[in-house]
Design a protein around this motif. Structure first.
Motif, short mmCIF file in Angstrom:
data_model
loop_
_atom_site.label_atom_id
_atom_site.label_comp_id
_atom_site.label_asym_id
_atom_site.label_seq_id
_atom_site.Cartn_x
_atom_site.Cartn_y
_atom_site.Cartn_z
N LEU A 191 -70.77 83.02 -28.88
CA LEU A 191 -69.33 82.74 -29.00
C LEU A 191 -69.19 81.37 -29.66
O LEU A 191 -69.75 80.38 -29.17
CB LEU A 191 -68.70 82.72 -27.60
CG LEU A 191 -67.27 82.17 -27.50
CD1 LEU A 191 -66.29 83.03 -28.30
CD2 LEU A 191 -66.83 82.08 -26.03
N VAL A 192 -68.46 81.31 -30.78
CA VAL A 192 -68.24 80.05 -31.50
C VAL A 192 -66.79 79.64 -31.32
O VAL A 192 -65.87 80.42 -31.62
CB VAL A 192 -68.57 80.21 -33.01
CG1 VAL A 192 -68.29 78.91 -33.76
CG2 VAL A 192 -70.02 80.63 -33.20
N LEU A 193 -66.58 78.43 -30.84
CA LEU A 193 -65.22 77.93 -30.64
C LEU A 193 -64.83 77.06 -31.83
O LEU A 193 -65.36 75.95 -31.99
CB LEU A 193 -65.14 77.09 -29.35
CG LEU A 193 -65.32 77.81 -28.00
CD1 LEU A 193 -64.48 79.09 -27.94
CD2 LEU A 193 -66.76 78.10 -27.69
N ILE A 215 -69.07 86.19 -32.04
CA ILE A 215 -67.61 86.15 -31.82
C ILE A 215 -67.12 84.75 -32.16
O ILE A 215 -67.69 83.75 -31.71
CB ILE A 215 -67.29 86.46 -30.35
CG1 ILE A 215 -67.90 87.80 -29.92
CG2 ILE A 215 -65.77 86.45 -30.12
CD1 ILE A 215 -67.81 88.07 -28.42
N VAL A 216 -66.05 84.69 -32.94
CA VAL A 216 -65.45 83.40 -33.27
C VAL A 216 -64.04 83.37 -32.69
O VAL A 216 -63.30 84.35 -32.79
CB VAL A 216 -65.40 83.23 -34.82
CG1 VAL A 216 -64.56 82.03 -35.20
CG2 VAL A 216 -66.81 83.10 -35.36
N SER A 217 -63.67 82.25 -32.08
CA SER A 217 -62.29 82.06 -31.61
C SER A 217 -61.68 80.94 -32.44
O SER A 217 -62.21 79.82 -32.48
CB SER A 217 -62.28 81.69 -30.13
OG SER A 217 -60.95 81.41 -29.72
N GLU A 218 -60.58 81.26 -33.14
CA GLU A 218 -60.00 80.31 -34.10
C GLU A 218 -58.52 80.64 -34.32
O GLU A 218 -58.18 81.78 -34.62
CB GLU A 218 -60.80 80.41 -35.42
CG GLU A 218 -60.12 79.87 -36.66
CD GLU A 218 -59.86 78.36 -36.62
OE1 GLU A 218 -60.77 77.61 -36.21
OE2 GLU A 218 -58.73 77.96 -36.98
N PRO A 219 -57.63 79.65 -34.18
CA PRO A 219 -56.20 79.95 -34.34
C PRO A 219 -55.76 80.24 -35.78
O PRO A 219 -54.77 80.94 -35.99
CB PRO A 219 -55.51 78.66 -33.82
CG PRO A 219 -56.56 77.62 -33.74
CD PRO A 219 -57.89 78.30 -33.70
N HIS A 234 -66.74 89.59 -34.68
CA HIS A 234 -65.39 89.61 -34.13
C HIS A 234 -64.76 88.24 -34.35
O HIS A 234 -65.43 87.23 -34.20
CB HIS A 234 -65.41 89.89 -32.61
CG HIS A 234 -66.11 91.15 -32.22
ND1 HIS A 234 -67.49 91.26 -32.18
CD2 HIS A 234 -65.63 92.36 -31.86
CE1 HIS A 234 -67.82 92.49 -31.81
NE2 HIS A 234 -66.71 93.19 -31.62
N ALA A 235 -63.46 88.22 -34.68
CA ALA A 235 -62.74 86.96 -34.82
C ALA A 235 -61.48 87.03 -33.95
O ALA A 235 -60.61 87.87 -34.19
CB ALA A 235 -62.38 86.71 -36.28
N LEU A 236 -61.43 86.19 -32.92
CA LEU A 236 -60.34 86.25 -31.94
C LEU A 236 -59.30 85.17 -32.24
O LEU A 236 -59.64 84.05 -32.63
CB LEU A 236 -60.90 86.00 -30.53
CG LEU A 236 -62.06 86.90 -30.09
CD1 LEU A 236 -62.53 86.47 -28.69
CD2 LEU A 236 -61.65 88.36 -30.10
N ASP A 237 -58.03 85.54 -32.00
CA ASP A 237 -56.96 84.57 -32.06
C ASP A 237 -56.69 84.12 -30.62
O ASP A 237 -56.32 84.95 -29.78
CB ASP A 237 -55.71 85.24 -32.66
CG ASP A 237 -54.54 84.28 -32.80
OD1 ASP A 237 -54.62 83.16 -32.26
OD2 ASP A 237 -53.55 84.66 -33.46
N PRO A 238 -56.86 82.82 -30.30
CA PRO A 238 -56.66 82.38 -28.92
C PRO A 238 -55.25 82.71 -28.40
O PRO A 238 -55.05 82.84 -27.19
CB PRO A 238 -56.88 80.87 -28.96
CG PRO A 238 -57.31 80.52 -30.34
CD PRO A 238 -57.26 81.74 -31.21
N ALA A 239 -54.29 82.90 -29.32
CA ALA A 239 -52.92 83.23 -28.90
C ALA A 239 -52.81 84.64 -28.34
O ALA A 239 -51.81 85.00 -27.72
CB ALA A 239 -51.96 83.06 -30.08
#
Ligand SMILES: [Zn+2]
Ligand SMILES: [Zn+2]
Length: 368
Positions: A191-193, A215-219, A234-239
């Motif tokens: 998981l990359v923040l 997995i990347v979390s990036e706004p 996977h690329a997650l939107d923290p929102a």
């Protein structure tokens, strides 16, 4: 000699392009004509006073260029060689002699005091004011920089020289964190923040390591798209909801490795809750306030068998790791150039704004 440098004159103030002077190299120094120089978040933080450096000041620590003159004791490179510039180190302490120069016991004196370790500066010619520099042993936001034998890495001439500067800091930090500091094994999950240049370099490193889930979390939507292009699964939107829920929706047991580039306590706490048993968390994000501490539940950390690892420069030995990354690049396995946008050095302030607004991911300033 006369050179042009982007001079920092005070916090939150534009860089001023000025003609200044640079001395001839001392015995172990290497004078480099800068071809390109990456703009790193650390430069902007330093310009804005986060490191408490004296002004006026020349920053820049991701330079690349051509050697034009070397000191009497330099044998590693000579005039005409192509080099990438990296962080500096003493070469004598227990860390340096073990091949861990990123943890040099004299790291601050060699990189972060605004002068050589002895307090002198090769820069001058800025009116009556003492012009500070030697940032990361280079101060490469300029047409020329004074590096040292220890922090230049000779580059194969087939490689686009103007692009390799960021390998000396941001890119080796992200890739090295995964490939060296944490040595994520094949098949592991990460998981990359944050998908700035360091986080994206971590994605590239994870692809090299054959991590199965990245997995990347990036706004920022554009950076999420780039993360996927560079190999994130996977690329997650923290929102879109709490991070642990989003991550456990992908891998129920949580991520084996997490890598924080944000320095944000809330993000790091959410990352810890997203991790698998016996996971490892790597920290490189620098909070604006250096006194910020991380509250960690002792029992939960024990029960989960977590490892929390501080990381500098991806545990890189630049002489070893930069050539390794460039071999991967030549083999089509490390496309770090995809995150780079170039600007002329004369447009440095526009480039800072574009990078800050997220219009571009990684700026390299060119001298042409
Ligand atoms: Zn050292
Ligand atoms: Zn940097």
């Amino acid at each position: 000699m006369k050179i042009t440098a982007a001079v920092s004159v005070g916090p939150n103030t534009d860089f001023a392009l000025e003609e200044v002077t640079l001395e001839s190299p001392r015995d172990h120094e290497v004078l480099v004509e800068i071809t390109g120089v990456g703009l790193c978040h650390t430069d902007i933080a330093a310009r804005d006073g986060v490191y408490g450096l004296p002004y006026p000041l020349v920053l820049g620590h991701e330079g690349s260029g051509v050697v034009i003159e070397v000191g009497a004791n330099v044998s590693k490179v000579g005039p005409g060689d192509h080099v990438a510039l990296s962080f500096n180190s003493c070469g004598k302490c227990t860390s340096c002699t073990k091949g861990s120069p990123a943890y040099c016991l004299e790291f601050v004196a060699y990189n972060y005091i605004g002068s050589r370790p002895d307090g002198s500066n090769p820069l001058g010619g800025f009116g009556d004011a003492e012009l500070h520099g030697h940032f990361f042993g280079q101060s490469s936001l300029a047409t020329h920089a004074m590096a040292s034998e220890r922090n230049v890495v000779k580059i194969d001439k087939s490689i686009p020289l103007e692009l390799v500067g960021p390998l000396g800091c941001g890119i080796q930090t992200g890739a090295g964190a995964i490939m060296r500091s944490m040595s994520a094994p094949e098949g592991s999950s990460l998981l990359v923040l944050g998908a700035g240049p360091v986080g994206l370099a971590a994605v590239l490193g994870a692809v090299v390591q054959k991590c199965s889930t990245i997995i990347v979390s990036e706004p920022h939507a554009g950076r999420r798209a780039l993360a996927l292009e560079l190999g994130a699964t996977h690329a997650l939107d923290p929102a879109d909801g709490p991070l642990p829920e989003q991550v456990r929706g992908i891998i129920a047991g949580g991520a084996d490795f997490a890598f924080d580039t944000t320095g944000n306590v809330a993000v790091i706490k959410a990352a810890i809750e997203s991790m698998a048993v016996n996971g490892m968390l790597g920290l490189v994000g620098v909070p604006k306030d250096f006194s910020v501490e991380l509250p960690i539940n002792i029992v939960a950390t024990m029960q989960a068998g977590l490892t929390i690892k501080g990381i500098v420069e991806g545990d890189s030995d630049p002489d070893v790791f930069i050539p390794e990354l460039l071999d991967l690049y030549k083999a089509g396995r490390f496309a770090f150039d995809k995150m780079i946008t170039t600007f002329p050095l004369s447009k440095i302030n526009d480039a800072v704004t574009a990078q800050h607004n997220g219009e571009v991911t990684k700026v390299v300033l060119l001298n042409n």
